[in-house]
Design a protein around this motif. Structure first.
Motif, PDB file in Angstrom:
ATOM      1  N   ALA A  24       9.181  10.329  -3.064  1.00  0.00           N
ATOM      2  CA  ALA A  24       8.379  10.631  -4.253  1.00  0.00           C
ATOM      3  C   ALA A  24       7.859   9.348  -4.897  1.00  0.00           C
ATOM      4  O   ALA A  24       6.724   9.296  -5.375  1.00  0.00           O
ATOM      5  CB  ALA A  24       9.199  11.436  -5.251  1.00  0.00           C
ATOM      6  N   GLN A  25       8.693   8.302  -4.894  1.00  0.00           N
ATOM      7  CA  GLN A  25       8.251   7.031  -5.471  1.00  0.00           C
ATOM      8  C   GLN A  25       7.015   6.520  -4.746  1.00  0.00           C
ATOM      9  O   GLN A  25       6.188   5.821  -5.324  1.00  0.00           O
ATOM     10  CB  GLN A  25       9.361   5.970  -5.352  1.00  0.00           C
ATOM     11  N   ALA A  26       6.908   6.829  -3.455  1.00  0.00           N
ATOM     12  CA  ALA A  26       5.779   6.346  -2.670  1.00  0.00           C
ATOM     13  C   ALA A  26       4.579   7.286  -2.738  1.00  0.00           C
ATOM     14  O   ALA A  26       3.440   6.842  -2.754  1.00  0.00           O
ATOM     15  CB  ALA A  26       6.202   6.157  -1.209  1.00  0.00           C
ATOM     16  N   SER A  27       4.817   8.606  -2.793  1.00  0.00           N
ATOM     17  CA  SER A  27       3.690   9.532  -2.665  1.00  0.00           C
ATOM     18  C   SER A  27       3.159  10.031  -4.008  1.00  0.00           C
ATOM     19  O   SER A  27       1.974  10.340  -4.121  1.00  0.00           O
ATOM     20  CB  SER A  27       4.101  10.721  -1.791  1.00  0.00           C
ATOM     21  N   ASP A  28       4.008  10.111  -5.021  1.00  0.00           N
ATOM     22  CA  ASP A  28       3.533  10.639  -6.301  1.00  0.00           C
ATOM     23  C   ASP A  28       2.395   9.809  -6.913  1.00  0.00           C
ATOM     24  O   ASP A  28       1.483  10.380  -7.525  1.00  0.00           O
ATOM     25  CB  ASP A  28       4.695  10.793  -7.300  1.00  0.00           C
ATOM     26  N   PRO A  29       2.407   8.460  -6.745  1.00  0.00           N
ATOM     27  CA  PRO A  29       1.250   7.704  -7.261  1.00  0.00           C
ATOM     28  C   PRO A  29      -0.071   8.138  -6.622  1.00  0.00           C
ATOM     29  O   PRO A  29      -1.125   8.030  -7.257  1.00  0.00           O
ATOM     30  CB  PRO A  29       1.583   6.253  -6.883  1.00  0.00           C
ATOM     31  N   VAL A  30      -0.014   8.627  -5.370  1.00  0.00           N
ATOM     32  CA  VAL A  30      -1.234   9.103  -4.714  1.00  0.00           C
ATOM     33  C   VAL A  30      -1.783  10.316  -5.466  1.00  0.00           C
ATOM     34  O   VAL A  30      -2.982  10.403  -5.775  1.00  0.00           O
ATOM     35  CB  VAL A  30      -0.946   9.478  -3.241  1.00  0.00           C
ATOM     36  N   ALA A  31      -0.888  11.254  -5.794  1.00  0.00           N
ATOM     37  CA  ALA A  31      -1.307  12.449  -6.522  1.00  0.00           C
ATOM     38  C   ALA A  31      -1.804  12.079  -7.915  1.00  0.00           C
ATOM     39  O   ALA A  31      -2.839  12.569  -8.378  1.00  0.00           O
ATOM     40  CB  ALA A  31      -0.149  13.435  -6.616  1.00  0.00           C
ATOM     41  N   GLN A  32      -1.079  11.170  -8.561  1.00  0.00           N
ATOM     42  CA  GLN A  32      -1.483  10.737  -9.898  1.00  0.00           C
ATOM     43  C   GLN A  32      -2.883  10.117  -9.842  1.00  0.00           C
ATOM     44  O   GLN A  32      -3.742  10.424 -10.675  1.00  0.00           O
ATOM     45  CB  GLN A  32      -0.461   9.725 -10.447  1.00  0.00           C
ATOM     46  N   GLY A  33      -3.106   9.267  -8.831  1.00  0.00           N
ATOM     47  CA  GLY A  33      -4.395   8.613  -8.684  1.00  0.00           C
ATOM     48  C   GLY A  33      -5.523   9.608  -8.453  1.00  0.00           C
ATOM     49  O   GLY A  33      -6.650   9.422  -8.920  1.00  0.00           O
TER      50      GLY A  33
ATOM     51  N   PHE B 276       0.814  -1.215   0.000  1.00  0.00           N
ATOM     52  CA  PHE B 276       0.000   0.000   0.000  1.00  0.00           C
ATOM     53  C   PHE B 276       0.846   1.263   0.000  1.00  0.00           C
ATOM     54  O   PHE B 276       0.337   2.364   0.062  1.00  0.00           O
ATOM     55  CB  PHE B 276      -1.056   0.019   1.118  1.00  0.00           C
ATOM     56  N   THR B 277       2.185   1.105  -0.070  1.00  0.00           N
ATOM     57  CA  THR B 277       3.027   2.303  -0.104  1.00  0.00           C
ATOM     58  C   THR B 277       3.764   2.457  -1.438  1.00  0.00           C
ATOM     59  O   THR B 277       4.624   3.322  -1.553  1.00  0.00           O
ATOM     60  CB  THR B 277       4.052   2.292   1.037  1.00  0.00           C
ATOM     61  N   PHE B 278       3.465   1.648  -2.425  1.00  0.00           N
ATOM     62  CA  PHE B 278       3.985   1.768  -3.796  1.00  0.00           C
ATOM     63  C   PHE B 278       5.482   1.507  -3.933  1.00  0.00           C
ATOM     64  O   PHE B 278       5.983   1.310  -5.015  1.00  0.00           O
ATOM     65  CB  PHE B 278       3.718   3.160  -4.402  1.00  0.00           C
ATOM     66  N   PHE B 279       6.221   1.569  -2.818  1.00  0.00           N
ATOM     67  CA  PHE B 279       7.670   1.647  -2.940  1.00  0.00           C
ATOM     68  C   PHE B 279       8.338   1.083  -1.688  1.00  0.00           C
ATOM     69  O   PHE B 279       7.854   1.304  -0.574  1.00  0.00           O
ATOM     70  CB  PHE B 279       8.060   3.119  -3.103  1.00  0.00           C
ATOM     71  N   ILE B 280       9.423   0.327  -1.863  1.00  0.00           N
ATOM     72  CA  ILE B 280      10.219  -0.070  -0.692  1.00  0.00           C
ATOM     73  C   ILE B 280      11.695   0.151  -0.979  1.00  0.00           C
ATOM     74  O   ILE B 280      12.138   0.089  -2.125  1.00  0.00           O
ATOM     75  CB  ILE B 280       9.995  -1.554  -0.295  1.00  0.00           C
ATOM     76  N   SER B 281      12.457   0.461   0.068  1.00  0.00           N
ATOM     77  CA  SER B 281      13.903   0.595  -0.085  1.00  0.00           C
ATOM     78  C   SER B 281      14.583   0.042   1.166  1.00  0.00           C
ATOM     79  O   SER B 281      13.962  -0.025   2.224  1.00  0.00           O
ATOM     80  CB  SER B 281      14.290   2.057  -0.307  1.00  0.00           C
ATOM     81  N   PRO B 282      15.845  -0.384   1.029  1.00  0.00           N
ATOM     82  CA  PRO B 282      16.493  -1.103   2.136  1.00  0.00           C
ATOM     83  C   PRO B 282      16.537  -0.315   3.440  1.00  0.00           C
ATOM     84  O   PRO B 282      16.454  -0.892   4.509  1.00  0.00           O
ATOM     85  CB  PRO B 282      17.912  -1.364   1.624  1.00  0.00           C
ATOM     86  N   ASN B 283      16.682   1.008   3.350  1.00  0.00           N
ATOM     87  CA  ASN B 283      16.904   1.776   4.574  1.00  0.00           C
ATOM     88  C   ASN B 283      15.684   1.831   5.488  1.00  0.00           C
ATOM     89  O   ASN B 283      15.796   2.239   6.640  1.00  0.00           O
ATOM     90  CB  ASN B 283      17.368   3.193   4.241  1.00  0.00           C
ATOM     91  N   GLU B 284      14.516   1.419   4.953  1.00  0.00           N
ATOM     92  CA  GLU B 284      13.341   1.393   5.826  1.00  0.00           C
ATOM     93  C   GLU B 284      13.420   0.273   6.848  1.00  0.00           C
ATOM     94  O   GLU B 284      12.640   0.245   7.795  1.00  0.00           O
ATOM     95  CB  GLU B 284      12.079   1.150   4.994  1.00  0.00           C
ATOM     96  N   TYR B 285      14.305  -0.676   6.626  1.00  0.00           N
ATOM     97  CA  TYR B 285      14.313  -1.858   7.481  1.00  0.00           C
ATOM     98  C   TYR B 285      15.571  -1.929   8.329  1.00  0.00           C
ATOM     99  O   TYR B 285      16.080  -2.996   8.620  1.00  0.00           O
ATOM    100  CB  TYR B 285      14.136  -3.120   6.622  1.00  0.00           C
ATOM    101  N   GLY B 286      16.081  -0.778   8.701  1.00  0.00           N
ATOM    102  CA  GLY B 286      17.332  -0.730   9.455  1.00  0.00           C
ATOM    103  C   GLY B 286      17.117  -0.584  10.956  1.00  0.00           C
ATOM    104  O   GLY B 286      16.059  -0.884  11.500  1.00  0.00           O
ATOM    105  N   PHE B 287      18.153  -0.080  11.576  1.00  0.00           N
ATOM    106  CA  PHE B 287      18.220   0.091  13.028  1.00  0.00           C
ATOM    107  C   PHE B 287      17.030   0.874  13.582  1.00  0.00           C
ATOM    108  O   PHE B 287      16.403   0.465  14.556  1.00  0.00           O
ATOM    109  CB  PHE B 287      19.531   0.814  13.343  1.00  0.00           C
ATOM    110  N   GLU B 288      16.693   1.993  12.929  1.00  0.00           N
ATOM    111  CA  GLU B 288      15.631   2.857  13.460  1.00  0.00           C
ATOM    112  C   GLU B 288      14.294   2.122  13.530  1.00  0.00           C
ATOM    113  O   GLU B 288      13.566   2.232  14.509  1.00  0.00           O
ATOM    114  CB  GLU B 288      15.473   4.111  12.600  1.00  0.00           C
TER     115      GLU B 288
END
Lengths: 285, 382, 293
Positions: B105-114, A198-210
């Motif tokens: 932007a990769q995560a939020s821009d699709p919201v605006a597009q939608g 539901f967030t369109f995007f994932i990247s490695p840094n989201e799953y780190g220490f914080e």
């Protein structure tokens, strides 16, 4: 119902995040409740997220299969990782799992051909609906509440109190702990798989220490005595920044202070505080 | 005054306030104002506010003032999505600027597009952002257009034959920059002696620099932001490496002279914006920024400043009906036609295609100014 | 190149050791993983910078200012967070979670006041000397960091061995209850420990800011990750271990860059930590644990 529509269009992501955060808090509740301080949950979440997202993105797999893979792969990793690491105790276990988490993050970062490296995976389809998250939360909560009242839960509590004595009573402590560790990993992985979709995007840094520390904070803040503690912890940590939005630059400052104050006034967790309040209310009635 | 007249007065005042509010054109911005990315989000905010002040002081858009609602997205993807939804559905803004980081932007821009709302990135340089859809715009130039030019000029002027490469591999901005450097180096057939990486927040670069020194390059290609790039240059000079550095967009900031004072010479950068560009629009921007904030602007501020002017240009040609959906679409249709000359020089949009090859969002077409640092100043080469 | 990399490893290791000293001290005596140590480290650096910029103090005096600010932070930390939690007999993890909240607050306050952008010490405030020995180049700051971390460690070890406070602290580290029975004012010494540890953290902040030329509100965060690794490598709560662990991590990182590849720098560091924990849970340099809770 118009207000509901507008509420939903504004806050749907927040509600879904709260759901996945509850899953994450329950995932750490499992290990904390049997006396294991592990902080690999963020890494398991990442493994689940990447497994599921790669399946839907590249293989065109159905969402159900992706969720299943996102749950099972971290569990399998936990089954392999558990036996050598769970020999450690206390802080040493925490640090070993922390180190493992960093290794996972850096591996995802370097496996560029598959994972996209620092640029992450984008264009993940929005497949997670509120039904998925609500269902997952309810099932996880139901199972953990049942488990808490069962032999398993009593064994966990006994291990948490005194590992050696429990072992002497003929309970196979290591097996129970491995079970808790694996269940926690599966839940964290499921949370990751749902979150990615539901967030369109994932990247490695989201799953780190914080993230690992945030999950731990949800578990401890709510209290480790009951699965409800995990739910409360997740809700507070998710909602607090949103409620404080009006504070502008001071938002993180106040957010942090509130966390400190909560811990000071209910060191055993908010669930303990609420239960205590209820008990006093009953007593004075 | 009786309670009743007082109440009436309040109601009247409230009504009047409402009129004023509806007379304004409401724009939204989601930028990182706290957290690590705030070092980029805050100059962006200053750029927006400066441009908006100018536009409103000149009478606004067809008599209506601009209003900017700016929200903090903390440089996190979930926050960016939440803020986008709040601005679109609750504040009902006409269009959105931001977010600060490409990953968000990769995560939020699709919201605006939608939701069919224009989203205008001023700092998202990673590849593929504008492929998200036809409501996605940016004026941050992708390094694919700039880096080959920078390299060519540096090649001509310094006669370098081989280079070492150093980049941040855990950040979308610097990694994307590296990918483009790599392509450009292959295109120009320049051999690479060694490729080294660092991580965001690192403070020690000497092991990598020592290795680079031993590989004996003629120059060091550096894809970094000033936060890491400045210590890299200082530590390189400490190790006795006096080679030229060739940087990307991220190193194009007068802040380098503060952070790497006396070690900042011989840094080559290319970008549409330069603090030394003598064009009158840029001079005006820099003077206004200095007056307001008592500091030199950076590229982030310049791009935000221009973005606001570009939107204002488009709005001048849009007849706003008051119906949000229609107005949002009208703005989208007007934006691609804007031609503008601002702090970052002459500007126009170019449509890109998405993964399937269908027309999607809009990237910027601009010319690069290549400059080199000397004595705590950028000197324009081309 | 090898000789230069050895020097790099030594100064990086010194930096890590310096950070880890205070961190390990709090763990050894108070039994708390202080995740606000990174924030106090940053606070020290910013205090010294402001002393140089605003009060126009020379560097040594600025370090004194940093010491005072860090000491105050440590005092408040113990007085308002650790002490109440001890009094309420809080579970093991409560103080650690409280320090997370505190770190968020301190970082945010510093960002609000001084901005999110990188800052640095003015060039003329720094000793700029660098020495060339054959192919090796060393800056004065690097030498000072190596010297100071050794000095601080020796002072700390001496203090723990020879002074009455030190002996009492060691008694508390063994068993707070037994120490209290011996008539030691345990509460007061907890406070003293928090202050000393924070001073060590603050001084480390100044030195590392001088070394790297970069101050930013979250500068403590990456250092905290490394600090945790160092403390584990050296054995939790072990002062000499922190020193050796720091050097070990410095060498591991530098040689990972030199011979494996810089993308693997952190993977090697944490992979090694993971492997060592599995093989030698007491840490690389720790004695076999005497206490098992």
């Amino acid at each position: 119902m118009e207000w509901l529509d507008s509420f939903w269009s504004i806050y749907s992501t927040l509600v879904l995040s709260m759901g996945t955060n509850i899953l994450l808090a329950l995932s750490i509740y499992f290990t904390l409740s049997c006396g294991l301080l592990t902080v690999a949950n963020a890494a398991f979440m990442g493994i689940g997220a990447y497994a599921a997202a790669l399946l839907t993105l590249n293989a065109g797999a159905p969402f159900s299969l992706a969720l299943l893979a996102g749950t099972l792969l971290p569990a399998a990793v936990a089954l392999l990782l558990g036996p050598p690491t769970l020999r450690l105790s206390g802080v040493y276990l925490a640090m070993a799992t922390l180190a493992f988490g960093e290794v996972v993050r850096i591996t995802i970062l370097n496996a560029e051909g598959l994972t996209g490296g620092a640029l992450g995976l984008n264009g993940i389809e929005q497949l997670t609906h509120v039904g998925h998250v609500a269902g997952a939360v309810l099932v996880a909560l139901f199972l953990s509440l049942r488990a808490a009242k069962s032999r398993l839960g009593r064994a966990f509590a006994a291990i948490c109190q005194d590992e050696t004595a429990t072992e002497l009573m003929g309970v196979h402590v290591r097996a129970y702990q491995l079970c808790a560790f694996t269940c926690g990993a599966a839940l964290a992985g499921l949370a990751g798989a749902l979150n990615a979709h539901f967030t369109f995007f994932i990247s490695p840094n989201e799953y780190g220490f914080e993230r690992g520390v945030e999950i731990l904070a949800m578990g401890v803040l709510g209290g480790t005595g009951s699965p409800w503690g995990a739910v409360i912890g997740a809700v507070v940590i998710t909602l607090l920044p949103e409620l404080l939005r009006g504070l502008g630059y001071f938002r993180p400052l106040i957010n942090g202070l509130i966390l400190v104050i909560i811990i000071l006034y209910s060191p055993k967790g908010l669930w303990d505080l609420l239960r205590g309040a209820r008990r006093t209310a009953v007593a004075t009635r | 005054m009786s309670a009743r007249t007082f109440l009436a007065a309040v109601v009247l005042a409230w009504g009047a306030l409402g009129d004023v509010a509806s007379a304004q054109i409401k724009l939204g911005a989601a930028e990182a104002l706290t957290g690590n990315a705030a070092q980029y989000g805050l100059p962006i905010r200053k750029g927006f506010e400066l441009a908006m002040g100018e536009i409103n002081a000149a009478g606004g858009i067809n008599g209506r003032k601009l209003e900017l609602i700016i929200e903090d997205e903390q440089g996190k993807k979930e926050e960016a999505i939440n803020v986008f939804k709040k601005l679109i559905f609750q504040d009902k803004v006409l269009m959105l600027f931001g977010p600060t980081l490409s990953n968000s932007a990769q995560a939020s821009d699709p919201v605006a597009q939608g939701a069919k709302v224009v989203v205008f990135g001023t700092s998202n340089t990673a590849d593929g952002i504008t492929s998200i859809g036809n409501y996605v715009f940016r004026n941050s130039v992708t390094e694919a257009d700039i880096l080959p030019v920078t390299l060519k000029v540096a090649l001509q002027k310094t006669g370098l034959k081989k280079v070492a490469v150093l980049y941040g591999n855990d950040d979308a901005f610097t990694k994307s920059g590296y990918d483009n450097f790599k392509r450009a180096l292959e295109g120009l057939k320049i051999p690479v002696t060694t490729t080294e990486t660092f991580a965001k927040g690192d403070v020690d670069f000497k092991p990598q620099l020592t290795k680079i020194k031993a590989s004996n390059p003629d120059a060091i290609v550096l894809s970094a932001l000033v936060a890491e790039g400045a210590p890299v240059m200082v530590q390189a000079r400490q190790l006795g490496i006096h080679l030229p550095f060739i940087g990307g967009n991220g190193m194009n900031s007068p802040k380098i002279f503060e952070l790497a004072k006396d070690s900042s010479d011989n840094l080559w950068v290319g970008s549409p914006w330069s603090v030394e560009n003598p064009a009158p629009e840029n001079k005006k921007f820099i003077a206004a920024y200095q007056k307001a904030h008592n500091a030199l602007p950076d590229q982030f501020a310049a791009q935000a400043y221009d973005a606001m002017h570009i939107v204002a240009q488009a709005l001048k040609n849009v007849k706003l009906s008051g119906k949000l959906d229609g107005d949002r679409k009208a703005l989208r249709d007007a934006l691609p036609g804007v031609q503008f000359s601002g702090a970052t020089g002459p500007f126009k949009f170019r449509q890109v295609t998405d993964k399937a090859g269908k027309p999607a969002g809009y990237d910027a077409v601009q010319t690069a100014i290549v400059s080199v640092t000397k004595g705590n100043q950028y000197v324009i080469q081309k | 190149m090898l000789a230069q990399q050895l020097v790099n490893a030594l100064s990086l290791g010194g930096v890590y050791a310096l950070f880890a000293l205070g961190f390990t001290l709090i763990f050894g005596v108070l039994d708390v993983i202080n995740l606000a140590h990174g924030a106090i480290f940053m606070l020290g650096a910013y205090a010294a910078l402001q002393a140089v910029l605003l009060l126009k103090l020379p560097l040594p005096a600025a370090i004194v200012v940093a010491i005072l600010v860090a000491a105050l932070a440590g005092l408040l930390l113990d007085r308002f967070i650790f002490a109440p939690l001890r009094a309420r007999n809080a579970p093991h993890l409560a103080p650690m979670i409280a320090t997370i909240g505190l770190a968020i607050s301190i970082n945010s306050a510093v960002q609000g006041i001084f901005g999110a952008e990188n800052l640095r010490f003015p060039v003329d405030a720094l000793p700029a000397e660098a020495f060339q020995m054959g192919t090796i180049r060393v800056t004065l700051i690097e030498l000072q960091i190596i010297f100071l971390s050794i000095l601080l460690m020796v002072a700390l070890l001496w203090g723990l061995k020879r002074t009455r406070v030190g002996v009492a602290l060691r008694a508390i580290a063994e068993s707070p209850k037994a120490a209290a029975l011996l008539g030691i004012d345990v509460e007061k010494l907890f406070g003293v420990t928090a202050v000393i540890a924070s001073i060590l953290g603050g001084v480390a902040g100044v030195l590392i800011a001088l070394y790297s030329n970069a101050l930013f509100p979250t500068m403590g965060q990456p250092m905290l990750h490394k600090g945790i690794a160092v403390v584990i490598l050296g054995g939790m709560g072990d002062i000499r271990g922190a020193m050796l662990g720091g050097l070990f991590l410095g060498f591991a990182e530098v040689f990972a860059v030199a011979y494996i590849g810089s993308t693997m720098r952190d993977a090697v560091a944490f992979g090694l930590l993971f492997a060592i924990l599995l093989l030698r849970p007491q840490g690389l340099f720790g004695q076999a644990a005497q206490r098992r809770a």
